[in-house]
Design a protein around this motif. Structure first.
Motif, PDB file in Angstrom:
ATOM      1  N   ARG A 141      41.479  34.568  38.062  1.00  0.00           N
ATOM      2  CA  ARG A 141      40.819  35.438  37.089  1.00  0.00           C
ATOM      3  C   ARG A 141      39.354  35.545  37.493  1.00  0.00           C
ATOM      4  O   ARG A 141      38.666  34.533  37.634  1.00  0.00           O
ATOM      5  CB  ARG A 141      40.931  34.864  35.678  1.00  0.00           C
ATOM      6  CG  ARG A 141      42.345  34.835  35.124  1.00  0.00           C
ATOM      7  CD  ARG A 141      42.819  36.216  34.725  1.00  0.00           C
ATOM      8  NE  ARG A 141      42.139  36.721  33.540  1.00  0.00           N
ATOM      9  CZ  ARG A 141      42.248  37.971  33.096  1.00  0.00           C
ATOM     10  NH1 ARG A 141      42.974  38.860  33.757  1.00  0.00           N
ATOM     11  NH2 ARG A 141      41.623  38.360  32.004  1.00  0.00           N
ATOM     12  N   ILE A 142      38.886  36.767  37.720  1.00  0.00           N
ATOM     13  CA  ILE A 142      37.495  36.950  38.124  1.00  0.00           C
ATOM     14  C   ILE A 142      36.798  37.899  37.151  1.00  0.00           C
ATOM     15  O   ILE A 142      37.386  38.879  36.692  1.00  0.00           O
ATOM     16  CB  ILE A 142      37.370  37.480  39.569  1.00  0.00           C
ATOM     17  CG1 ILE A 142      38.037  38.856  39.710  1.00  0.00           C
ATOM     18  CG2 ILE A 142      37.960  36.490  40.562  1.00  0.00           C
ATOM     19  CD1 ILE A 142      37.796  39.495  41.060  1.00  0.00           C
ATOM     20  N   PRO A 143      35.543  37.620  36.811  1.00  0.00           N
ATOM     21  CA  PRO A 143      34.797  38.523  35.928  1.00  0.00           C
ATOM     22  C   PRO A 143      34.414  39.799  36.657  1.00  0.00           C
ATOM     23  O   PRO A 143      33.895  39.762  37.769  1.00  0.00           O
ATOM     24  CB  PRO A 143      33.567  37.703  35.531  1.00  0.00           C
ATOM     25  CG  PRO A 143      33.417  36.679  36.594  1.00  0.00           C
ATOM     26  CD  PRO A 143      34.775  36.410  37.157  1.00  0.00           C
ATOM     27  N   VAL A 144      34.692  40.920  36.023  1.00  0.00           N
ATOM     28  CA  VAL A 144      34.362  42.215  36.616  1.00  0.00           C
ATOM     29  C   VAL A 144      32.859  42.314  36.890  1.00  0.00           C
ATOM     30  O   VAL A 144      32.431  42.926  37.868  1.00  0.00           O
ATOM     31  CB  VAL A 144      34.835  43.349  35.691  1.00  0.00           C
ATOM     32  CG1 VAL A 144      34.263  44.699  36.119  1.00  0.00           C
ATOM     33  CG2 VAL A 144      36.368  43.416  35.688  1.00  0.00           C
ATOM     34  N   SER A 145      32.048  41.696  36.046  1.00  0.00           N
ATOM     35  CA  SER A 145      30.594  41.789  36.200  1.00  0.00           C
ATOM     36  C   SER A 145      30.087  41.131  37.473  1.00  0.00           C
ATOM     37  O   SER A 145      28.961  41.387  37.897  1.00  0.00           O
ATOM     38  CB  SER A 145      29.901  41.150  34.993  1.00  0.00           C
ATOM     39  OG  SER A 145      30.266  39.794  34.874  1.00  0.00           O
TER      40      SER A 145
END
Length: 241
Positions: A141-145
């Protein structure tokens, strides 16, 4: 966690700002980390941790806050900067370095909480969106930001992050809908750019901040996509001034 840097040559101001950050964090329930620097040079010579917000004094010996902000913007367009000054007339120059706001000394907690709170809420909102990517046999899971840009080569999607590169099999269209809704735009048929990392556009070249102290990268804008790309970028900049 939101990481805050305080850069001010006055020890009393550094202490006050750090206490205000801790107080606001306790009131809002937002976890914060604070690191203080007594000069622009000590900030530049740090061990390069990434910050989300910099509280920056304008008048400092050797290198001014305005000069430091200009230097920061060469490699990082995403960090929020709030100038702290006892000379409000200088703060108007903040637009030159895309400053988010300014706080006038002597600092009241009410003014601080209003302006810093606005930045904190924006940061938290950006971080809420995450996507799942498959890197080899590992799903992440990676933050789009944290994605600077995404490019496709053949059947491989490469995510150029703030501090790493992640590759998975797939097509750009697979990610396009979610990313376009999160402040991305296509600069050509093979690349989606996170607009918050765009530092400049020159002709058919867009410059994307490197993040974590790295130099900006240049990407090509295709002729058919330039008009729409510039329009979306201008709308994003206007909405996030």
């Amino acid at each position: 966690m939101i990481n805050v840097a305080i850069v001010d040559d006055e020890q009393a101001v550094r202490k006050q700002l750090a206490e205000y950050v801790d107080k606001y964090a306790a009131e809002s329930g937002i976890e914060c980390g604070v690191k203080c620097f007594d000069s622009a040079l000590s900030f530049v010579n740090r061990d390069k941790p990434a910050f989300d917000l910099i509280l920056l004094d304008i008048e400092m010996p050797d290198v001014s806050g305005m000069e430091l902000a200009s230097q920061i913007r060469k490699t990082d367009t995403s960090v929020a900067i709030i100038f702290v000054t006892n000379m409000a007339q200088y703060a108007i120059r903040g637009y030159e370095v895309d400053a988010s706001d300014f706080i006038v000394k002597p600092i009241s907690y009410g003014d601080f909480a209003m302006k810093v709170g606005r930045i904190f809420r924006r940061i938290v909102q950006r971080r809420d969106t995450q996507i799942t990517v498959t890197d080899g046999d590992t799903a992440k899971r990676i933050p789009v930001s944290d994605i600077r840009y995404v490019e496709v080569q053949g059947h491989a999607l490469t995510y150029h992050m703030r501090d790493c590169v992640i590759t998975e099999r797939g097509t750009l269209k697979k990610r396009e809908e979610a990313l376009l809704d999160s402040g991305f735009a296509r600069c050509n048929n093979y690349c989606l750019v996170n607009l918050r990392f765009v530092s400049a556009v020159n002709g058919y070249t867009v410059f994307v901040s490197g993040g974590s102290g790295r130099a900006a990268e240049s990407l090509s804008i295709s002729h058919p996509r330039k008009k729409d790309f510039i329009r979306v970028l201008n709308e994003y900049w206007q909405a996030n001034m």
